[in-house]
Scaffold this motif. Structure first.
Motif, PDB file in Angstrom:
ATOM      1  N   LEU A  20       9.817  -6.173 -17.963  1.00 30.03           N
ATOM      2  CA  LEU A  20       8.989  -7.118 -17.213  1.00 30.03           C
ATOM      3  C   LEU A  20       8.150  -6.336 -16.221  1.00 30.03           C
ATOM      4  O   LEU A  20       8.684  -5.583 -15.402  1.00 30.03           O
ATOM      5  N   ILE A  21       6.828  -6.501 -16.265  1.00 31.34           N
ATOM      6  CA  ILE A  21       5.918  -5.763 -15.388  1.00 31.34           C
ATOM      7  C   ILE A  21       5.262  -6.719 -14.405  1.00 31.34           C
ATOM      8  O   ILE A  21       4.734  -7.773 -14.803  1.00 31.34           O
ATOM      9  N   GLN A  22       5.285  -6.364 -13.118  1.00 34.06           N
ATOM     10  CA  GLN A  22       4.607  -7.138 -12.083  1.00 34.06           C
ATOM     11  C   GLN A  22       3.995  -6.188 -11.063  1.00 34.06           C
ATOM     12  O   GLN A  22       4.502  -5.090 -10.831  1.00 34.06           O
ATOM     13  N   VAL A  45      14.498  -4.318 -17.863  1.00 32.14           N
ATOM     14  CA  VAL A  45      13.830  -3.449 -16.895  1.00 32.14           C
ATOM     15  C   VAL A  45      12.775  -4.252 -16.145  1.00 32.14           C
ATOM     16  O   VAL A  45      11.986  -4.981 -16.762  1.00 32.14           O
ATOM     17  N   ILE A  46      12.771  -4.113 -14.829  1.00 33.07           N
ATOM     18  CA  ILE A  46      11.687  -4.656 -13.987  1.00 33.07           C
ATOM     19  C   ILE A  46      10.889  -3.475 -13.463  1.00 33.07           C
ATOM     20  O   ILE A  46      11.429  -2.606 -12.777  1.00 33.07           O
ATOM     21  N   TRP A  47       9.609  -3.439 -13.812  1.00 28.96           N
ATOM     22  CA  TRP A  47       8.764  -2.279 -13.505  1.00 28.96           C
ATOM     23  C   TRP A  47       7.606  -2.734 -12.616  1.00 28.96           C
ATOM     24  O   TRP A  47       6.776  -3.537 -13.023  1.00 28.96           O
ATOM     25  N   LYS A  48       7.556  -2.197 -11.390  1.00 22.90           N
ATOM     26  CA  LYS A  48       6.407  -2.456 -10.517  1.00 22.90           C
ATOM     27  C   LYS A  48       5.269  -1.540 -10.954  1.00 22.90           C
ATOM     28  O   LYS A  48       5.339  -0.318 -10.814  1.00 22.90           O
ATOM     29  N   TYR A  49       4.223  -2.165 -11.498  1.00 21.52           N
ATOM     30  CA  TYR A  49       3.122  -1.384 -12.048  1.00 21.52           C
ATOM     31  C   TYR A  49       1.814  -2.117 -11.748  1.00 21.52           C
ATOM     32  O   TYR A  49       1.695  -3.322 -12.015  1.00 21.52           O
ATOM     33  N   GLU A  50       0.822  -1.382 -11.225  1.00 15.46           N
ATOM     34  CA  GLU A  50      -0.434  -1.990 -10.787  1.00 15.46           C
ATOM     35  C   GLU A  50      -1.466  -1.896 -11.913  1.00 15.46           C
ATOM     36  O   GLU A  50      -2.280  -0.982 -11.939  1.00 15.46           O
ATOM     37  N   GLY A  51      -1.457  -2.835 -12.811  1.00 15.60           N
ATOM     38  CA  GLY A  51      -2.414  -2.830 -13.907  1.00 15.60           C
ATOM     39  C   GLY A  51      -1.761  -3.211 -15.216  1.00 15.60           C
ATOM     40  O   GLY A  51      -0.567  -3.505 -15.286  1.00 15.60           O
ATOM     41  N   GLU A  52      -2.553  -3.192 -16.272  1.00  8.75           N
ATOM     42  CA  GLU A  52      -2.025  -3.516 -17.595  1.00  8.75           C
ATOM     43  C   GLU A  52      -1.395  -2.272 -18.226  1.00  8.75           C
ATOM     44  O   GLU A  52      -1.821  -1.149 -17.995  1.00  8.75           O
ATOM     45  N   LEU A  53      -0.366  -2.521 -19.006  1.00  7.15           N
ATOM     46  CA  LEU A  53       0.350  -1.419 -19.642  1.00  7.15           C
ATOM     47  C   LEU A  53       0.673  -1.817 -21.073  1.00  7.15           C
ATOM     48  O   LEU A  53       1.384  -2.793 -21.312  1.00  7.15           O
TER      49      LEU A  53
END
Length: 519
Positions: free
Chosen positions: A341-343, A325-333
């Protein structure tokens, strides 16, 4: 249709060549003013391809916006007007969606404030005073009545960033029939039932009346009149509209009748794939046969503003899925599994074009919908506000994916829906069947936008494009005066016939009564 990175670059060069090379050279270098003082980043992304294509032909572009970014082209100058009242970074769309009309009511405070402050900015007034130096003005059709003073006695074009809007189409004289044409916010499965046609008719009338005549525009008009007392009413200025460039295409929406002054330019921002950054390419390529799920809520709805229960549902669902999974997320999770993968920022179109990407989880914004269809990637739409529910319904009805609603969102629902989309090849086949005709066009959307913009300039506002219906009042357009006369004539005719028949009846039956009495 998905292509390899190198092929994508080559196709991209060819597409640019078509935009620049197929049209004859312009008669002159024109000066073009673009106005989007109330605009999201996604709306600006519709303007940029037009600005760049015009600039490549030697035209000088000045753009006023509230989301200005550095531009590399020497023929484009963009500046931020500096009025802070509309800042999408400060808007929580998950809260806005709880309000009436999908959060549009908040604009009844924002727009008058912007109208009051905008013309107090020295740079804005300097531009306003020299507006007649420009050959044409292009303005975002949505929320930007605050900029209508710029349009007075000027040829202007609207860029309809949200696709076909029944309110805006009516300004040009193309009044869409609510028996089949959706309103701005909602749609229903076709053919519409009697109840849906009734609700849709109320939507057509109610949304237009609320925005233009009852609340929003009158509030803006009050602020504008206080500063420009000699200016005609804003809606009168609007009637001088020359052309609408509509961000849609008949292959990816309901087919609607359009006038010569309505030109479809949807997917202007879409482009062939470019090579991914190495870390993303490695992550996607190493996903195995299950492939990759891409998750982004766009530029306005921040993942970090998502309510905790929904966030936890995604985290749990992704943990249970075999995909990467590639997840566009603004901040830490915290608590995410190793397959995620978060960016903060991602090259969305390059990801969607990759053949390992199986599904795109989206909020259902129009630009994301267009990119998905262009690159033939199935969708899971979870709409938040505005026109997104309508877009999500289109996805579901066309079999391009599925949709969920936030109030019913659970980890189980996500796992089941994503499993169905990623394992059933019919969704990909449906996407490809829509993507192919979308790409099968005689001219590119950019080419059409450039040609018709220059056409309006060459022909001094192009009055020949205007439909006579645009000059009619609602009474004249609906022929209410004619119907009233016909009803009066019918009433008089029926009354005369009644009197004649009564007279004949009295003479016949009256004579019989007299005869019977004598007998």
């Amino acid at each position: 249709m998905r292509v390899g990175p190198l092929c994508g670059v080559l196709v991209g060069v060819l597409v640019v060549g078509v935009v620049v090379g197929e049209l004859p050279p312009p008669d002159a270098s024109y000066k073009i003013l673009m106005l989007l003082p109330i605009s999201s980043k996604s709306h600006r992304n519709v303007f940029i391809p037009v600005a760049e294509a015009l600039a490549e032909r030697g035209h000088k572009i000045v753009m006023m916006s509230n989301t200005a970014k550095p531009m590399n082209h020497p023929n484009i100058h963009e500046f931020d007007h500096g009025v802070p009242d509309f800042n999408e970074d400060n808007i929580n769309m998950f809260e806005a969606r709880k309000q009436k009309f999908g959060g549009l009511g908040t604009l009844n405070t924002i727009l008058p404030a912007v109208a009051r402050k905008l013309y107090k900015r020295p740079e804005v007034m300097k531009l306003y005073n020299r507006r007649k130096e420009f050959d044409v003005i292009i303005i975002d059709h949505m929320f930007n009545e605050v900029a209508y003073p710029f349009l007075h006695e000027m040829p202007f074009i609207t860029l309809v960033t949200g696709g076909m809007d029944h309110r805006h189409s009516a300004v040009l004289g193309n009044v869409l029939n609510p028996s089949y044409a959706p309103n701005f916010l909602t749609d229903f499965p076709a053919p519409l039932s009697m109840w849906h046609r009734f609700i849709n008719t109320l939507g057509h009338i109610g949304l237009a009346f609320y925005w233009r005549n009852w609340v929003t525009v009158p509030l803006v008009q009050k602020e504008i009149t206080a500063q420009f007392p000699d200016l005609p009413p804003l809606l009168d200025i609007e009637r001088n509209l020359s052309l609408a460039l509509i961000n849609t295409h008949f292959t990816i929406s309901k087919t609607m009748p359009v006038l010569p002054s309505e030109v479809e330019v949807g997917t202007m921002h879409c482009r062939p794939a470019q090579p991914l950054p190495q870390d993303l390419e490695t992550w996607i390529s190493g996903a195995g046969p299950e492939g990759v799920i891409y998750f982004s809520l766009g530029s306005v709805a921040k993942g970090s503003s998502m309510p905790t229960e929904y966030r936890d549902a995604f985290i749990e669902a992704f943990r249970r899925l075999p995909h990467r999974v590639i997840w566009k997320y603004e901040g830490e999770l915290k608590g995410v599994s190793d397959n995620v993968l978060i960016q903060k920022w991602l090259p969305q179109q390059d990801i969607l074009a990759h053949n390992k990407v199986k599904v795109f989880i989206t909020h259902g914004g129009l630009l994301s919908l267009q990119e998905s269809i262009y690159h033939a990637t199935p969708l899971l739409s979870i709409p938040i506000f505005g026109d997104q529910p309508k877009n999500a319904l289109f996805v579901k009805n066309k079999g391009l994916g599925d949709m969920l609603v936030w109030e019913e969102l659970t980890a189980d629902a996500l796992v089941n829906t994503l499993t169905e989309i990623t394992t059933n090849p019919q969704y990909t086949r449906n996407m490809e069947s829509v993507s192919r005709p979308l790409r099968d066009q005689l001219t590119t959307p950019k080419e059409r936008a450039v040609y018709w913009t220059e056409y309006v300039i060459r022909h001094k506002g192009a009055p020949q494009l205007k439909c006579p219906a645009a000059e009619l009042s609602w009474v004249e357009f609906l022929m209410l005066d004619v119907l009233a006369v016909l009803l009066v004539v019918l009433h008089i005719t029926i009354y005369i016939l009644y009197r004649i028949l009564r007279a004949i009846s009295a003479k016949i039956f009256g004579h019989q009564k007299v005869k019977s009495k004598r007998e």
